[in-house]
Design a protein around this motif. Structure first.
Motif, PDB file in Angstrom:
ATOM      1  N   HIS A  88      11.334  -1.404   6.808  1.00 37.32           N
ATOM      2  CA  HIS A  88      10.986  -2.700   7.376  1.00 37.32           C
ATOM      3  C   HIS A  88       9.704  -2.578   8.188  1.00 37.32           C
ATOM      4  O   HIS A  88       9.551  -1.649   8.989  1.00 37.32           O
ATOM      5  CB  HIS A  88      12.120  -3.218   8.264  1.00 37.32           C
ATOM      6  CG  HIS A  88      11.890  -4.613   8.755  1.00 37.32           C
ATOM      7  ND1 HIS A  88      11.977  -5.712   7.933  1.00 37.32           N
ATOM      8  CD2 HIS A  88      11.538  -5.072   9.979  1.00 37.32           C
ATOM      9  CE1 HIS A  88      11.716  -6.803   8.636  1.00 37.32           C
ATOM     10  NE2 HIS A  88      11.447  -6.437   9.875  1.00 37.32           N
ATOM     11  N   ILE A  89       8.826  -3.520   7.940  1.00 39.21           N
ATOM     12  CA  ILE A  89       7.535  -3.546   8.636  1.00 39.21           C
ATOM     13  C   ILE A  89       7.546  -4.730   9.605  1.00 39.21           C
ATOM     14  O   ILE A  89       7.803  -5.872   9.193  1.00 39.21           O
ATOM     15  CB  ILE A  89       6.382  -3.710   7.633  1.00 39.21           C
ATOM     16  CG1 ILE A  89       6.434  -2.583   6.595  1.00 39.21           C
ATOM     17  CG2 ILE A  89       5.036  -3.731   8.357  1.00 39.21           C
ATOM     18  CD1 ILE A  89       5.777  -2.936   5.292  1.00 39.21           C
ATOM     19  N   THR A  90       7.270  -4.451  10.841  1.00 42.40           N
ATOM     20  CA  THR A  90       7.272  -5.499  11.866  1.00 42.40           C
ATOM     21  C   THR A  90       5.855  -5.764  12.339  1.00 42.40           C
ATOM     22  O   THR A  90       5.142  -4.836  12.709  1.00 42.40           O
ATOM     23  CB  THR A  90       8.138  -5.076  13.060  1.00 42.40           C
ATOM     24  OG1 THR A  90       9.467  -4.808  12.607  1.00 42.40           O
ATOM     25  CG2 THR A  90       8.175  -6.168  14.115  1.00 42.40           C
ATOM     26  N   ALA A  91       5.470  -7.031  12.334  1.00 43.19           N
ATOM     27  CA  ALA A  91       4.158  -7.444  12.848  1.00 43.19           C
ATOM     28  C   ALA A  91       3.051  -6.561  12.278  1.00 43.19           C
ATOM     29  O   ALA A  91       2.363  -5.841  13.000  1.00 43.19           O
ATOM     30  CB  ALA A  91       4.153  -7.417  14.376  1.00 43.19           C
ATOM     31  N   ALA A  92       2.881  -6.651  10.976  1.00 43.98           N
ATOM     32  CA  ALA A  92       1.966  -5.758  10.260  1.00 43.98           C
ATOM     33  C   ALA A  92       0.544  -5.794  10.822  1.00 43.98           C
ATOM     34  O   ALA A  92       0.053  -6.836  11.257  1.00 43.98           O
ATOM     35  CB  ALA A  92       1.937  -6.134   8.782  1.00 43.98           C
ATOM     36  N   VAL A  93      -0.080  -4.632  10.779  1.00 37.29           N
ATOM     37  CA  VAL A  93      -1.496  -4.500  11.145  1.00 37.29           C
ATOM     38  C   VAL A  93      -2.229  -3.847   9.988  1.00 37.29           C
ATOM     39  O   VAL A  93      -1.623  -3.181   9.136  1.00 37.29           O
ATOM     40  CB  VAL A  93      -1.684  -3.682  12.446  1.00 37.29           C
ATOM     41  CG1 VAL A  93      -1.124  -4.422  13.638  1.00 37.29           C
ATOM     42  CG2 VAL A  93      -1.059  -2.312  12.316  1.00 37.29           C
ATOM     43  N   HIS A  94      -3.556  -3.997   9.979  1.00 38.26           N
ATOM     44  CA  HIS A  94      -4.356  -3.518   8.849  1.00 38.26           C
ATOM     45  C   HIS A  94      -4.164  -2.025   8.597  1.00 38.26           C
ATOM     46  O   HIS A  94      -4.178  -1.576   7.447  1.00 38.26           O
ATOM     47  CB  HIS A  94      -5.833  -3.827   9.101  1.00 38.26           C
ATOM     48  CG  HIS A  94      -6.721  -3.376   7.987  1.00 38.26           C
ATOM     49  ND1 HIS A  94      -6.692  -3.942   6.724  1.00 38.26           N
ATOM     50  CD2 HIS A  94      -7.641  -2.388   7.923  1.00 38.26           C
ATOM     51  CE1 HIS A  94      -7.574  -3.340   5.950  1.00 38.26           C
ATOM     52  NE2 HIS A  94      -8.171  -2.387   6.642  1.00 38.26           N
ATOM     53  N   ASP A  95      -3.975  -1.261   9.668  1.00 39.93           N
ATOM     54  CA  ASP A  95      -3.836   0.197   9.532  1.00 39.93           C
ATOM     55  C   ASP A  95      -2.624   0.609   8.700  1.00 39.93           C
ATOM     56  O   ASP A  95      -2.533   1.764   8.267  1.00 39.93           O
ATOM     57  CB  ASP A  95      -3.714   0.857  10.912  1.00 39.93           C
ATOM     58  CG  ASP A  95      -5.047   0.885  11.635  1.00 39.93           C
ATOM     59  OD1 ASP A  95      -5.074   1.241  12.824  1.00 39.93           O
ATOM     60  OD2 ASP A  95      -6.066   0.533  10.997  1.00 39.93           O
ATOM     61  N   LEU A  96      -1.700  -0.290   8.488  1.00 38.09           N
ATOM     62  CA  LEU A  96      -0.527   0.032   7.682  1.00 38.09           C
ATOM     63  C   LEU A  96      -0.789  -0.078   6.182  1.00 38.09           C
ATOM     64  O   LEU A  96       0.071   0.288   5.377  1.00 38.09           O
ATOM     65  CB  LEU A  96       0.645  -0.880   8.054  1.00 38.09           C
ATOM     66  CG  LEU A  96       1.253  -0.641   9.436  1.00 38.09           C
ATOM     67  CD1 LEU A  96       2.399  -1.616   9.685  1.00 38.09           C
ATOM     68  CD2 LEU A  96       1.755   0.786   9.580  1.00 38.09           C
TER      69      LEU A  96
END
Lengths: 114, 110
Positions: free
Chosen positions: B75-83
């Motif tokens: 699960h990815i929460t509040a995705a950011v570009h670095d992900l």
């Protein structure tokens, strides 16, 4: 400390040539694995060593593929009479124990057969 | 032979959004792994899950395991570009054979 290293990082071979890919595992790691990763796919298991013993080679795609780890450290994956379908990234991984709880991957060797 | 399926294969999401990647596998296993791979790079270990109900979290990523359903989620929460990367699950079987899924290519859009 030093991680798993592989050489060469890139290899271009003409069809029919033999190639040798080298893997230097983390010092003291008992287990060593080779994987083949085709473009856009996940790694596929090729073979596994525990020290110098090759315990599983069920993933080697043909008898043109051969791997060795004679002194239980450095390993070489050799591919004879390369074919175009051998083009892939070859990944090596090592693990501290024989149970391979955690694998540490090298950067891979990208093989292109023309 | 053990089969490992991931979905989705491609995921494009906006920064700040949440999403889940699924990993199904066909045979009982005692270990499940999540890895990250950046383009042209090797695999980086993210999580090792060993038991039913195991949950691990690191930053914006959380992994869980349901061995009865043979299902793991990332699960990815509040995705950011670095992900942005490709994420693989892998299942250990027969002692030391690792079977990988086909990967989920994640792109986080600003």
């Amino acid at each position: 400390g030093a991680g798993v290293s592989q050489s060469p990082r890139y290899k271009v071979a003409k069809r029919g040539q033999d190639v040798a890919l080298r893997c230097d595992p983390i010092s003291g790691h008992v287990s060593l694995f080779w994987y083949q990763q085709a473009l856009g796919q996940g790694p596929e298991f090729l073979t596994y060593f525990q020290n110098e013993a090759q315990l599983d080679k069920s993933g080697l795609p043909s008898d043109r593929f051969f791997a060795e780890r004679p002194e239980g450290s450095v390993s070489t994956l050799k591919i004879q009479r390369t074919q175009q379908e051998d083009s892939a990234v070859y990944l090596c991984a090592s693990s501290l124990t024989g149970h391979a709880y955690e694998q540490y991957f090298g950067p891979g060797t990208r093989l292109t057969v023309t | 032979e053990l089969k490992v399926e991931q979905n989705p294969l491609f995921l494009s999401m906006q920064e700040g959004k949440n999403y889940t990647i699924y990993c199904n596998y066909s045979t009982t296993s005692d270990r499940l792994y999540w890895y990250r791979q950046d383009p042209g790079k090797s695999l980086e270990s993210l999580f090792v899950l060993l038991s039913n109900g195991a949950v691990k979290q690191e930053g914006r990523l959380m992994a869980s395991l349901d061995t009865k359903a043979r299902l793991s989620t990332l699960h990815i929460t509040a995705a950011v570009h670095d992900l942005s990367a490709t994420y693989f699950c892998a299942v250990a079987w027969g002692g030391n054979q690792f079977y990988f899924g086909t990967g989920t290519s994640l792109t986080v859009i600003p």
